[in-house]
Design an enzyme around this catalytic site. Structure first.
Site, short mmCIF file in Angstrom:
data_model
loop_
_atom_site.label_atom_id
_atom_site.label_comp_id
_atom_site.label_asym_id
_atom_site.label_seq_id
_atom_site.Cartn_x
_atom_site.Cartn_y
_atom_site.Cartn_z
N PRO A 1 0.82 -1.22 0.00
CA PRO A 1 0.00 0.00 0.00
C PRO A 1 0.85 1.27 0.00
CG PRO A 1 -0.91 -1.61 1.52
CD PRO A 1 0.37 -2.19 0.99
N CYS B 1 13.21 -10.56 -11.95
CA CYS B 1 11.96 -11.12 -12.51
C CYS B 1 11.27 -10.05 -13.36
CB CYS B 1 10.98 -11.52 -11.41
SG CYS B 1 11.67 -12.61 -10.15
N ARG C 1 -16.56 2.66 -43.82
CA ARG C 1 -17.46 3.70 -43.35
C ARG C 1 -17.51 4.87 -44.35
NH1 ARG C 1 -21.90 4.93 -40.49
NH2 ARG C 1 -21.77 6.98 -39.50
N GLU D 1 4.44 -2.90 -13.54
CA GLU D 1 5.79 -3.32 -13.96
C GLU D 1 6.71 -2.11 -14.13
OE1 GLU D 1 6.86 -6.37 -14.46
OE2 GLU D 1 5.09 -7.63 -14.83
P1 TGC Z 1 18.73 0.17 -6.89
O1 TGC Z 1 19.57 0.73 -5.79
O2 TGC Z 1 18.83 0.76 -8.26
O3 TGC Z 1 18.94 -1.39 -7.02
C1 TGC Z 1 18.88 -2.25 -5.88
C2 TGC Z 1 19.63 -3.53 -6.20
O4 TGC Z 1 19.01 -4.19 -7.32
C3 TGC Z 1 19.93 -4.32 -8.41
N1 TGC Z 1 19.15 -4.12 -9.63
C4 TGC Z 1 18.80 -5.12 -10.42
N2 TGC Z 1 19.08 -6.44 -10.40
C5 TGC Z 1 18.54 -7.22 -11.37
N3 TGC Z 1 17.75 -6.72 -12.32
C6 TGC Z 1 17.43 -5.41 -12.37
N4 TGC Z 1 16.60 -4.95 -13.30
C7 TGC Z 1 17.96 -4.54 -11.40
N5 TGC Z 1 17.87 -3.20 -11.14
C8 TGC Z 1 18.59 -2.98 -10.05
C9 TGC Z 1 20.95 -3.24 -8.16
O5 TGC Z 1 22.17 -3.54 -8.77
C10 TGC Z 1 21.06 -3.27 -6.65
O6 TGC Z 1 21.79 -4.44 -6.27
P2 TGC Z 1 22.65 -4.46 -4.91
O7 TGC Z 1 23.30 -5.79 -4.94
O8 TGC Z 1 23.58 -3.29 -5.04
O9 TGC Z 1 21.66 -4.32 -3.80
O10 TGC Z 1 17.22 0.23 -6.38
P3 TGC Z 1 16.28 1.47 -6.06
O11 TGC Z 1 15.67 1.22 -4.73
O12 TGC Z 1 17.02 2.77 -6.28
O13 TGC Z 1 15.13 1.33 -7.14
C11 TGC Z 1 15.34 1.48 -8.48
C12 TGC Z 1 13.98 1.43 -9.24
C13 TGC Z 1 13.13 2.64 -8.92
C14 TGC Z 1 14.34 1.43 -10.71
C15 TGC Z 1 13.23 0.14 -8.87
O14 TGC Z 1 12.82 0.15 -7.56
C16 TGC Z 1 12.01 -0.08 -9.75
O15 TGC Z 1 12.12 -0.66 -10.83
N6 TGC Z 1 10.77 0.33 -9.29
C17 TGC Z 1 9.54 0.03 -9.98
C18 TGC Z 1 8.79 -1.03 -9.22
C19 TGC Z 1 8.05 -1.97 -10.11
O16 TGC Z 1 8.30 -2.07 -11.30
N7 TGC Z 1 7.14 -2.73 -9.55
C20 TGC Z 1 6.45 -3.73 -10.28
C21 TGC Z 1 5.68 -4.63 -9.37
S1 TGC Z 1 5.19 -6.15 -10.11
C22 TGC Z 1 4.01 -5.73 -11.19
O17 TGC Z 1 3.69 -4.63 -11.44
C23 TGC Z 1 3.36 -6.87 -11.85
S2 TGC Z 1 2.10 -6.45 -12.93
C24 TGC Z 1 1.87 -7.99 -13.53
C25 TGC Z 1 0.90 -8.11 -14.64
O18 TGC Z 1 -0.31 -8.20 -14.37
O19 TGC Z 1 1.39 -8.26 -15.80
P1 FAD Z 2 3.34 5.33 -7.00
O1 FAD Z 2 4.66 4.69 -6.84
O2 FAD Z 2 2.68 5.91 -5.79
O3 FAD Z 2 3.45 6.46 -8.11
C1 FAD Z 2 2.46 7.46 -8.29
C2 FAD Z 2 2.97 8.44 -9.36
O4 FAD Z 2 4.20 9.03 -8.89
C3 FAD Z 2 3.30 7.75 -10.67
O5 FAD Z 2 2.95 8.59 -11.74
C4 FAD Z 2 4.81 7.58 -10.62
O6 FAD Z 2 5.42 7.55 -11.91
C5 FAD Z 2 5.22 8.84 -9.86
N1 FAD Z 2 6.51 8.67 -9.17
C6 FAD Z 2 6.85 7.75 -8.22
N2 FAD Z 2 8.12 7.90 -7.86
C7 FAD Z 2 8.63 8.91 -8.59
C8 FAD Z 2 9.91 9.54 -8.68
N3 FAD Z 2 10.96 9.13 -7.95
N4 FAD Z 2 10.06 10.58 -9.54
C9 FAD Z 2 9.02 10.99 -10.31
N5 FAD Z 2 7.80 10.46 -10.26
C10 FAD Z 2 7.60 9.42 -9.43
N6 FAD Z 2 2.31 -5.19 -8.26
C11 FAD Z 2 2.80 -6.41 -7.87
O7 FAD Z 2 3.71 -6.49 -7.04
N7 FAD Z 2 2.31 -7.56 -8.41
C12 FAD Z 2 1.31 -7.56 -9.32
O8 FAD Z 2 0.89 -8.62 -9.79
C13 FAD Z 2 0.76 -6.31 -9.73
N8 FAD Z 2 -0.30 -6.28 -10.58
C14 FAD Z 2 -0.90 -5.08 -10.86
C15 FAD Z 2 -2.08 -5.06 -11.62
C16 FAD Z 2 -2.73 -3.86 -11.88
C17 FAD Z 2 -4.01 -3.86 -12.64
C18 FAD Z 2 -2.15 -2.65 -11.43
C19 FAD Z 2 -2.81 -1.34 -11.75
C20 FAD Z 2 -0.99 -2.65 -10.68
C21 FAD Z 2 -0.36 -3.87 -10.37
N9 FAD Z 2 0.78 -3.92 -9.54
C22 FAD Z 2 1.31 -5.13 -9.16
C23 FAD Z 2 1.27 -2.71 -8.90
C24 FAD Z 2 2.13 -1.83 -9.81
O9 FAD Z 2 3.39 -2.41 -10.03
C25 FAD Z 2 2.24 -0.46 -9.14
O10 FAD Z 2 0.98 0.15 -9.28
C26 FAD Z 2 3.32 0.41 -9.78
O11 FAD Z 2 4.61 -0.12 -9.53
C27 FAD Z 2 3.26 1.87 -9.28
O12 FAD Z 2 3.11 1.93 -7.91
P2 FAD Z 2 1.95 2.86 -7.27
O13 FAD Z 2 0.67 2.51 -7.93
O14 FAD Z 2 2.04 2.72 -5.80
O15 FAD Z 2 2.31 4.34 -7.71
#
Ligand code: TGC
Ligand code: FAD
Length: 392
Positions: A141, A246, A276, A371
């Site tokens: 959250p 991942c 159309r 993602e």
């Molecule tokens: P940062 O300090 O940059 O990195 C921490 C540690 O991670 C390593 N690393 C990676 N390793 C493998 N693959 C990558 N892509 C990596 N990127 C970074 C890095 O080297 C470091 O390693 P170590 O050994 O030094 O600890 O981390 P940060 O906290 O500054 O964050 C960077 C940031 C913002 C890019 C990262 O937190 C991020 O990508 N945030 C976005 C979160 C996100 O994408 N969430 C997705 C949730 S899952 C989801 O949405 C599923 S939807 C599924 C669906 O329905 O299809």
């Molecule tokens: P926030 O992180 O609160 O961001 C809000 C806004 O602030 C965004 O516009 C963002 O770009 C901006 N922002 C954040 N940080 C910064 C920064 N440093 N600088 C500038 N702008 C910034 N997660 C899972 O773990 N597993 C799942 O299976 C999964 N499935 C999902 C399915 C759906 C339908 C949806 C909608 C989401 C799902 N998610 C899942 C969660 C998803 O990965 C998050 O919604 C996403 O990573 C963004 O997090 P948040 O929604 O908390 O937005």
């Protein structure tokens, strides 16, 4: 929805870059979507119901673990085949592709890469066949874009762990048999664990009233003193890099998937524009509508080339996180823009469920957020080219 008349655009003859195996896999997925997804998907979206009937078919076309070795039940294909399968599924619906992405890259991938041999044997074949469906709990959250701040935690009790906390926005959560959950240990190190449905204190309430991704079930994961056997910890990798690894695989699949959604919108709008008639001629004969269609096919072609090249690099283990971010960000924005323009070409008809465009458009609002948001991917590129992180 009206009959599925989809014809895939291939303006730069990219099929010539694909192998026989790629074409076989792609065409099987394309046919399956036409036969099994298109006829039921609009009603499922209208009713906001996950269509359980597709699980078996997804397994049969190899969409659960396309690149996981055959010894674990996967299809043993390369990364371009994986991408093509995601493209075809998302051509049908992003929610269906979500189910396949989560299962393959967020559940099977971490077990395959970070799991013990016993864990691989126990879970991967059942996930590949669709007997088990999994989910991936990273987002909380109060920690979305910044997962390193997570508060979900495990405590070592000697012969087991105790898990507390909550995950939010989790695809497949309401019905998943297992969840890959990321939690901090007492030293603050992030660990991956396999949580099974039925464990005491583990609940998965569904998130209702979504206007987007309505064919995918989304929910929470709530852990109230859940006892986790030690053998359920993924032993081979910890730290934030484990879940981010991942995400690299899932984001790569989404880059391909978004092309599928864009192709479907373009193809629908092109056909409609030729049929159309207004002011005594097809609207496709007007310069304004041709500009829209010409720009769509240009953007789709650019995305196809970018993503094919990314696939080649991925096959060679040379694709970087930042390259994957660029493709995910570019292609999802491209698809959402095309969906919006295509909707306008259909006029009022574009808002109905007779056509897939509005559903794609609404779905892509989730795809551009999950993602890693559109902003986060831009910041990943920014960090890569400057060497300076602008997140914090
Ligand atoms: P940062 O300090 O940059 O990195 C921490 C540690 O991670 C390593 N690393 C990676 N390793 C493998 N693959 C990558 N892509 C990596 N990127 C970074 C890095 O080297 C470091 O390693 P170590 O050994 O030094 O600890 O981390 P940060 O906290 O500054 O964050 C960077 C940031 C913002 C890019 C990262 O937190 C991020 O990508 N945030 C976005 C979160 C996100 O994408 N969430 C997705 C949730 S899952 C989801 O949405 C599923 S939807 C599924 C669906 O329905 O299809
Ligand atoms: P926030 O992180 O609160 O961001 C809000 C806004 O602030 C965004 O516009 C963002 O770009 C901006 N922002 C954040 N940080 C910064 C920064 N440093 N600088 C500038 N702008 C910034 N997660 C899972 O773990 N597993 C799942 O299976 C999964 N499935 C999902 C399915 C759906 C339908 C949806 C909608 C989401 C799902 N998610 C899942 C969660 C998803 O990965 C998050 O919604 C996403 O990573 C963004 O997090 P948040 O929604 O908390 O937005």
């Amino acid at each position: 929805m009206s009959q599925d008349l989809f014809q895939a655009p291939d303006y730069y003859l990219l099929d010539e870059l694909l192998t026989e195996e790629h074409l076989l896999v792609r065409n099987a997925a394309r046919e399956w979507v036409k036969r099994e997804v298109s006829p039921i998907i609009e009603e499922a979206a209208q009713q906001s119901k996950f269509p359980t009937s597709i699980i078996k078919g997804l397994a049969e076309i190899g969409a659960f673990g396309p690149y996981i070795p055959e010894e674990y039940g996967g299809a043993g294909l390369d990364q371009i085949s994986y991408g093509l399968i995601m493209q075809e599924i998302e051509r049908g619906d992003s929610g269906v592709r979500s189910t396949a992405s989560v299962q393959s890259s967020l559940v099977m991938y971490p077990i395959w890469k970070y799991g013990s041999e016993e864990q691989k044997q126990k879970y991967l074949p059942k996930l590949a066949s669709g007997e088990f469906v999994g989910c991936f709990g990273l987002t909380e959250p109060d920690h979305g874009s910044n997962p390193s701040g997570m508060v979900t935690n495990i405590k070592d009790m000697g012969n087991h762990y105790v898990l507390n906390g909550a995950k939010m926005w989790i695809s497949n959560a309401p019905f998943a048999d297992i969840a890959i959950v990321w939690a901090k240990n007492e030293e603050g190190r992030i660990k991956g664990l396999i949580v099974e449905r039925g464990m005491n204190g583990f609940t998965t309430p569904e998130t209702h009233n979504k206007w987007s991704l309505r064919t995918s079930a989304t929910g929470e994961l709530i852990f109230d003193n859940v006892k986790i056997p030690k053998e359920n910890i993924l032993p081979l990798k910890d730290g934030l890099g484990a879940p981010l690894g991942c995400l690299d695989s899932a984001r790569y699949g989404i880059a391909w998937g978004a092309i599928g959604a864009a192709m479907d919108c373009y193809d629908t709008a092109l056909r409609y524009s030729k049929q159309r008639v207004q002011f005594d001629k097809p609207i496709g004969a007007t310069q304004l509508q041709q500009k829209k269609l010409a720009e769509m096919i240009t953007e789709i072609t650019k995305a196809q080339l970018l993503t094919w090249r990314l696939g080649v690099l991925k096959n060679e283990n040379r694709a970087t996180t930042a390259q994957i971010s660029m493709a995910k960000r570019n292609n999802v924005e491209m698809a959402i823009n095309i969906a919006r323009e295509a909707r306008q070409i259909l006029g009022a008809m574009g808002i109905t469920g007779e056509y897939s465009i509005m559903r794609h458009m609404m779905n892509l609002e989730s795809v551009i957020t999950y993602e890693g948001t559109h902003d986060i991917h831009l910041l990943i590129t920014g960090q890569d080219i400057t060497g300076l992180a602008a997140f914090k």
